[in-house]
Design an enzyme around this catalytic site. Structure first.
Site, PDB file in Angstrom:
ATOM      1  N   GLU A 289      29.689 -58.208  68.774  1.00  8.19           N
ATOM      2  CA  GLU A 289      30.634 -58.950  69.608  1.00  8.19           C
ATOM      3  C   GLU A 289      31.905 -59.234  68.802  1.00  8.19           C
ATOM      4  O   GLU A 289      31.845 -59.504  67.605  1.00  8.19           O
ATOM      5  CB  GLU A 289      29.984 -60.267  70.039  1.00  8.19           C
ATOM      6  CG  GLU A 289      30.868 -61.190  70.850  1.00  8.19           C
ATOM      7  CD  GLU A 289      30.250 -62.570  71.041  1.00  8.19           C
ATOM      8  OE1 GLU A 289      30.497 -63.188  72.086  1.00  8.19           O
ATOM      9  OE2 GLU A 289      29.508 -63.019  70.132  1.00  8.19           O
TER      10      GLU A 289
ATOM     11  N   LYS B 211      30.244 -59.939  79.617  1.00  9.27           N
ATOM     12  CA  LYS B 211      29.346 -61.072  79.367  1.00  9.27           C
ATOM     13  C   LYS B 211      29.275 -61.963  80.601  1.00  9.27           C
ATOM     14  O   LYS B 211      30.288 -62.486  81.059  1.00  9.27           O
ATOM     15  CB  LYS B 211      29.857 -61.850  78.153  1.00  9.27           C
ATOM     16  CG  LYS B 211      28.901 -62.885  77.601  1.00  9.27           C
ATOM     17  CD  LYS B 211      29.455 -63.454  76.297  1.00  9.27           C
ATOM     18  CE  LYS B 211      28.529 -64.462  75.662  1.00  9.27           C
ATOM     19  NZ  LYS B 211      29.081 -64.986  74.390  1.00  9.27           N
TER      20      LYS B 211
ATOM     21  N   CYS C 269      25.340 -62.297  72.446  1.00 11.69           N
ATOM     22  CA  CYS C 269      25.322 -63.573  71.740  1.00 11.69           C
ATOM     23  C   CYS C 269      24.612 -64.669  72.522  1.00 11.69           C
ATOM     24  O   CYS C 269      23.388 -64.678  72.643  1.00 11.69           O
ATOM     25  CB  CYS C 269      26.763 -63.969  71.393  1.00 11.69           C
ATOM     26  SG  CYS C 269      26.891 -65.289  70.163  1.00 11.69           S
TER      27      CYS C 269
END
Length: 535
Positions: free
Chosen positions: A274, A333, A389
């Site tokens: 990321e 995301k 994440c």
């Protein structure tokens, strides 16, 4: 002042604090997973009783603070103690809610089961509310090295949490029985409770034999994870965005040279973390050409973690499939971090922290969390499930991916904003739980570490050190079969929560219609109150 506080209250308060500390100590980087059920046992003993409900809430709140304050200091490393203590207090409220509800159901027959279900209910509630919830600190995430981990493949992370909680409440019931072992018939109950605890632990041990072999699958591909590291840690690490991108390019070029020299195998896909390119490579020609050249040099597609500016000027945190000079699918995301990637009620929180305007302005993406990659050495396209994440903490992230046919999982992450904290190890443990939960090999690629290769049985077979450029390579199997947890999805958790809610309502009705009982908890056995003579 302390002389005015009843000794029982002081004792319960200290017990609650110790309970919270034990649960904290069960979490990574420590491997003391067995402390979690002991902590739940002590917390259950602290909150049980027939006094006022606020007593249960207060003891639960103390335990929650003792748990979350030392668990979450990384949230305030670069922004000061207010966000850290505020988040810890908010999470502790849910443990307080557990204490309140646990006290209400602990007078019912079979109370260890109901109290464990109440833990599941409050843990679920914290995972969805407020601002989308904060699942960090679920009991399951402290069990990556423990006997409970294999249970994840049957009932997911919620099932692991429930098993840990039930072990703790059974241990609490066992302690009460042992205290009153002189009462006729108690040894039957003691034996039964000890047997139930042994069955739960034994189930985890037996299920371990059913975990898939690390190399079992339909076919294998070679995966490389790149950890480029960053120029400096902190909130302003991305002030040198080009340097971060250059670091990942440079480390991938080193891998390409090793491949050309026969010192490393040819990867089918390379995974960057990321924020490896905070320069939008779809808008910036320099960034685009660098990534294209690197992909061609390594002769493999690269999953690039990039910050993209969309056509409507919104920003997404995305993973792009970059194959030579061609950009393929992307994962935006979907579960973004409040107070980090965006700030809810920004105008309000601006009054409390000077860092309010430094929170991001990201928007959530959509889709199933899967990107398809053409392996460099040929073969059918590979479906890779992506949870970026923060997403790995949420059950639904990989559930969507598996329903879409993910054969391999990856967690690209950026931990540079959390310094040298325990956060990265806590997140790594979540990834290990997810690997077992869905029966898939999983690759963690982090900017600053820890990057890791995790097999479907939850073992870390290779990992990097922190804050150094590194590359990991492994041949990983692709699978199409699914675990029971994948098939059931959120059903086990929903059933546990529904039953818990029904029991809580039933206990409230019972409390209203039943005559008052003695407030002492020490004489409570199986829902009946025994008044103990005073010395």
């Amino acid at each position: 002042m302390l002389r005015q506080i009843p000794p029982l209250v002081i004792g319960r308060s200290l017990t609650a604090v110790v309970a919270g500390l034990l649960i904290f100590a069960s979490f990574p980087p420590r491997t003391c997973w067995y402390l979690a059920p002991l902590g739940i046992a002590l917390l259950t003993l602290a909150v049980r009783g027939n006094g006022k409900p606020r007593g249960g809430f207060g003891y639960g709140m103390l335990a929650g603070l003792a748990f979350f304050v030392p668990l979450l200091p990384w949230t305030g490393i670069y922004v000061g103690p207010v966000p850290w203590l505020g988040l810890s207090t908010a999470c502790a409220v849910f443990v307080g809610l557990f204490g309140l509800l646990a006290r209400s159901v602990s007078a019912l027959p079979g109370w260890p089961l109901w109290v464990a279900m109440v833990w599941t209910l409050t843990e679920w509630f914290r995972s969805v509310f407020p601002f989308g919830g904060f699942p960090w600190g679920r009991l399951a995430f402290g069990q990556a090295d423990g006997w409970y981990l294999p249970m994840a493949m049957v009932a997911g992370a919620p099932g692991v949490s429930f098993a840990v909680a039930l072990t703790g409440t059974l241990l609490a019931a066992l302690a009460i029985r042992l205290r009153h072992r002189d009462v006729p018939g108690q040894w039957i109950g003691i034996t039964s409770l000890a047997t139930l605890v042994a069955i739960i632990l034994g189930t985890g041990v037996i299920l371990r034999a059913a975990l898939p072999a690390p190399d079992a699958g339909d076919r294998s591909i070679t995966v490389a994870a790149i950890q480029g590291s960053v120029p400096r840690l902190g909130l302003d690490f991305n002030a040198q965005r080009r340097a971060v991108l250059d670091n990942h390019v440079r480390r991938t070029e080193e891998l390409a040279r090793a491949i050309a020299a026969g010192q490393a195998p040819q990867p089918d896909v390379v995974i960057w973390p990321e924020n490896s390119s905070d320069i939008d490579p779809l808008r910036n020609s320099d960034a685009s050409s660098e990534i294209t050249r690197t992909s061609q040099l390594v002769h493999a597609p690269i999953l690039v973690g990039a910050v993209l500016v969309n056509a409507d000027d919104t920003t997404t945190n995305s993973v792009l499939v970059w194959d030579g000079d061609r950009v393929g699918e992307r994962h935006d995301k979907k579960i973004i971090q409040p107070f980090g990637e965006y700030l809810p009620l920004r105008g309000f929180f601006r009054h409390f922290s000077q860092y309010a305007d430094r929170a991001g302005y990201f928007v959530p993406g959509h889709g199933d969390g899967v990107v398809h990659v053409r392996p460099a050495r040929g073969g059918a396209p590979v479906a890779i499930g992506v949870a970026t994440c923060y997403e790995v903490a949420f059950d639904r992230a990989f559930e969507d991916s598996l329903r879409a046919g993910a054969q391999l999982l990856t967690v690209p992450t950026n931990n540079a904003t959390f310094g040298r904290s325990e956060m990265t190890y806590q997140q790594l443990a979540m990834s290990r739980v997810r690997a077992v939960e869905h029966g898939r090999a999983l690759v963690v690629s982090a900017t600053t570490g820890v990057s890791a290769i995790i097999t479907a049985d939850g073992r870390v077979v290779n990992q990097t050190s922190q804050f150094v450029p590194a590359a990991l390579e492994a041949s990983l199997p692709l699978r199409h079969n699914t675990t029971l947890a994948t098939r059931f999805g959120p059903l086990p958790e929903r059933l546990l929560c529904i039953v818990a809610a029904i029991v809580v309502v039933g206990a409230a009705i019972r409390r209203r219609t039943s005559p008052p009982t003695h407030p002492a908890n020490e004489g409570t056995i199986g829902g009946r109150v025994r008044v103990q003579p005073r010395a």
